[in-house]
Scaffold this motif. Structure first.
Motif, PDB file in Angstrom:
ATOM      1  N   ASN A  55       5.486   2.738  -5.015  1.00  0.00           N
ATOM      2  CA  ASN A  55       5.149   2.446  -3.624  1.00  0.00           C
ATOM      3  C   ASN A  55       6.278   1.723  -2.889  1.00  0.00           C
ATOM      4  O   ASN A  55       6.131   1.351  -1.734  1.00  0.00           O
ATOM      5  N   ILE A  60       0.929  -0.900   5.648  1.00  0.00           N
ATOM      6  CA  ILE A  60       2.361  -0.790   5.418  1.00  0.00           C
ATOM      7  C   ILE A  60       2.981  -2.169   5.462  1.00  0.00           C
ATOM      8  O   ILE A  60       2.836  -2.891   6.435  1.00  0.00           O
ATOM      9  N   TRP A  61       3.682  -2.524   4.437  1.00  0.00           N
ATOM     10  CA  TRP A  61       4.363  -3.812   4.435  1.00  0.00           C
ATOM     11  C   TRP A  61       5.855  -3.582   4.394  1.00  0.00           C
ATOM     12  O   TRP A  61       6.345  -2.732   3.674  1.00  0.00           O
ATOM     13  N   THR A 121       4.192   0.460   0.533  1.00  0.00           N
ATOM     14  CA  THR A 121       2.973   1.059   1.070  1.00  0.00           C
ATOM     15  C   THR A 121       2.308   1.903  -0.002  1.00  0.00           C
ATOM     16  O   THR A 121       2.975   2.556  -0.802  1.00  0.00           O
ATOM     17  N   ASN A 136       0.434   4.239   0.868  1.00  0.00           N
ATOM     18  CA  ASN A 136       0.323   5.540   1.518  1.00  0.00           C
ATOM     19  C   ASN A 136       1.533   6.388   1.100  1.00  0.00           C
ATOM     20  O   ASN A 136       2.640   6.214   1.614  1.00  0.00           O
TER      21      ASN A 136
END
Lengths: 490, 490
Positions: B163, B306-307, B326, B328
């Motif tokens: 990620n 989202i970071w 993230t 995602n």
């Protein structure tokens, strides 16, 4: 096939010609991404919309249309690269793994480069290198770049640091130049076959296209050698682009030519420059010619508008270094403004400057040794090919040979080219096929020879095996699976 | 004022509010570019078209409309930065030079960082680091980033390397995220005052705007502290954007807040997350909340989409390092696909991994020492401000203090703010004025305190001199020149 709901994202490649589906990207390297991955392992996008429902993951509603396109470039090549990456050759750990003759990296001098970069003068870590700096690059590096280019390119007058912009690689330079020179949807002329990743570089951020000048290997009439670029061909491609409503903003020339392994002569460059000046001056623009030189090019002096230098043939793609040289201050400034997104670490800038200023090492150690090793490797692969009775082009520039395997394709189709490429990969040697370079003739392959002797030897042995047993590729029973390699491989 | 002939390049900032002219870029640093340069030294672009004939150089016909815009961002800030850069303070060489309290860099621990980065374990130069690599970043680095974030962010479950995407800084991350999440012309919500350079980062490549949620310092009703962000304000700004036909694709939150020096509480973040989910789920999208954390943030665990993590407060802006985390995978992949333009050198990736894995040094040397130095510097500046009777906000996050100098602006206008800022610069101390952060109230300034004591001391002394003598800025005879500082300064 359906068309992505595109609001503002045009086709990722001009495709002024009919067969411009190419260059599907990868997660791994500028070159691999463009040229040796399983490009056709996924259904290719159709134009002018791009996209096939089958290749889009179902859960992408949070990506914009351009985000989906950008992701698609990764996915499609990732699919192809996986085969190689999962079975990478290693002398000790995986001797039956895949030999990579597909990525145009010079792997011959890592010992020299590692030694040089490990010396004590490289290890300076001072505050100014850890702080925000001029986005064009630290002045000390731009000064070294200017001196280096003045010297090695035999510039008639010293090149100037203020015309230098430093970026993290050639891909970034294409992206920035395309964006500041072209509007979205506009195009650059480029002769084919060409280094395929450029399609993505001008498109992913910039939404700029390439208008191909299709060259072929036939030597007739004015063409005195295969794949010869002439002003007539440039003019024809330009007319065709215009007739399709595409505005062309300039000409991209790569020197040495990748994958041809040739260089343009000063006389040729002069002709293209005259062409570019004539065409683009008439449009009120004095850009028009973007010349891209690798550092070994002997012809980068001259009066062309924009020069770009990469470090591929310095054998350090992973260092991420590229530089723009242009006397056009507007272009330099606009690219510099985008450099906040293409910046290099201050520590790397320092190391690059140290490297470039060490003329003794470059002249007495690196260049002669690199040259000798390249020559030995080139000789080996050429002789292998000659022994096999395989024609090839290689005029001694670059570290790749453009190999004519057309006789192994009975019907002369791109499907056969793909099948042959797969035979190579199945026999554990990765090459790059001509379609990835937008070559119009099926059957050409690029062999990268800048690798250690034992790997090269094993790779060529595997190539020989395939060619010996597989001279009738097309006679193998074709299946729908082999026509749709993505299904086969997943 | 005229409008650039823009084919596809919309306004560089939403400017859903009336005074969104901001953030004019610079060649020098993410932060400087956005926040402390002579922003109003040039005529600012008007919206929705952008550009003033006076600020465009006459010879830019070879640049595209977006190229001219991109160049303009450089030129306008370059103009401002020049003053500082030409007269930079140096203890020995230029003791009367300008003290820079404007760039949000942590300059307090270069000695520690230089020492650590000079150790022998940092100097590994192996072939894999010099070759093309995974554009997401080398796996060894992504593993260390995941472990590091898991540990320092107190993640309930270990974060996963797949990620993680690594890029060359926060600017690149904004550029890539904006491009893959938004269509051109779409927007992100962002509360003001905010780190002004984000305007460029989402706009220059992505042509994405910011829809400002204007906050003020008044404490009334539900607002229990100055510049408090509430869901009601988010909703109002969103409605306003919709009413102007702007599609908003998400919310950007920066933690710690720059320039406020505050952090959002877990409860607040939860409220914003609920808001984001409600709004963007309804649009069939599960993005919506882009949270940006600097590494010191204690609240980056959680379920947000989202970071993004930068390295500003690790004190190494010049190293160029940022990372996306993230879950995602589509977003991660799309950003990774753009990482070919935002790549870090393999050598720097190795050094970063070594640094992140050295918990002993981080915990026992770097963090405590950094904390102590920051605290001492913060205490010094706070006490100076208190002694001057100047109100300020600073809740201990970040390395800047948001200072209320409104009482020095009799009429309370942005013109006075600019004049005061210039008094500071004329007295050789560079600060950042509120307008650059899109603050709606004239008179706020950001003081960066993360600098060596002697520079800080001298800087504050110069601030005191200005404030002591210049409490009546607006009473100085205004001239057309001082209203047009670019002319004055050129």
């Amino acid at each position: 096939m359906f068309t992505l709901p595109q609001k503002d994202f045009s086709a990722p490649t001009t495709c002024l010609g009919p067969t411009c589906l190419q260059d599907l990207g990868s997660s791994h390297g500028d070159d691999l991404e463009g040229e040796c991955s399983r490009k056709l392992d996924q259904k290719l996008p159709e134009l002018p919309g791009v996209g096939d429902s089958a290749m889009l993951s179902p859960n992408t509603s949070y990506l914009s249309s351009r985000g989906r396109m950008i992701k698609w470039f990764w996915d499609s090549a990732e699919e192809g690269y996986r085969t190689y990456h999962m079975d990478e050759y290693d002398e000790n750990k995986n001797p039956s793994g895949i030999i990579n003759l597909g990525v145009s990296e010079n792997k011959l001098c890592f010992d020299l480069l590692s030694w040089r970069l490990s010396q004590s003068d490289m290890q300076r870590v001072e505050p100014s290198l850890l702080q925000y700096a001029d986005w064009r690059g630290h002045l000390f590096l731009r000064e070294e770049v200017a001196k280096f280019l003045s010297f090695y390119c035999k510039s008639p007058a010293p090149l100037r640091p203020e015309n230098v912009v430093v970026l993290n690689g050639g891909a970034s330079l294409f992206s920035a130049l395309a964006t500041v020179l072209c509007e979205a949807g506009e195009a650059f002329l480029i002769p084919t076959p060409y280094y395929g990743a450029i399609t993505q570089h001008v498109c992913l951020y910039g939404n700029v296209r390439l208008a191909c000048v299709y060259l072929d290997s036939e030597v007739t009439g004015l063409d005195t050698r295969p794949f010869q670029l002439t002003v007539e061909k440039l003019e024809m491609a330009l007319r065709e682009a215009h007739s399709e409503g595409v505005k062309v903003k300039g000409l991209i020339l790569i020197n040495p030519q990748n994958p041809l392994g040739d260089i343009y002569s000063p006389e040729e460059l002069q002709e293209y420059l005259v062409f570019a000046k004539r065409v683009w001056a008439a449009w009120g623009s004095n850009v028009g010619l973007v010349q891209v030189f690798l550092l070994s090019s002997p012809h980068c002096g001259g009066e062309a508008g924009i020069w770009c230098f990469f470090l591929q043939d310095f054998g350090m793609s992973g260092l991420r270094f590229g530089t723009l040289y242009t006397e056009n201050q507007d272009v330099a400034t606009a690219v510099a403004s985008l450099c906040r997104y293409h910046g290099l670490s201050g520590l790397v800038q320092y190391q690059m400057a140290q490297l470039l200023r060490d003329r003794d090492w470059i002249n007495q150690v690196y260049l002669p040794e690199n040259h000798a090793r390249l020559k030995a490797a080139h000789t080996y692969v050429s002789e292998e090919l000659r022994a096999l009775g395989i024609p090839f082009l290689s005029r001694g520039a670059g570290f790749f040979i453009w190999v004519d395997l057309r006789k192994y394709l009975p019907k002369g189709t791109f499907e056969e080219e793909m099948l042959l490429w797969r035979r190579f990969l199945d026999n554990k040697v990765l090459l790059s096929f001509g379609k990835a370079f937008e070559c119009k003739e099926p059957g050409w392959f690029r062999f990268v020879f800048s690798d250690q002797a034992h790997r090269l030897c094993l790779g060529m042995q595997r190539v020989r095996q395939v060619l010996a047993g597989k001279s009738q590729v097309a006679e193998d029973p074709p299946s729908s699976q082999s026509q749709e390699p993505s299904d086969q491989r997943r």
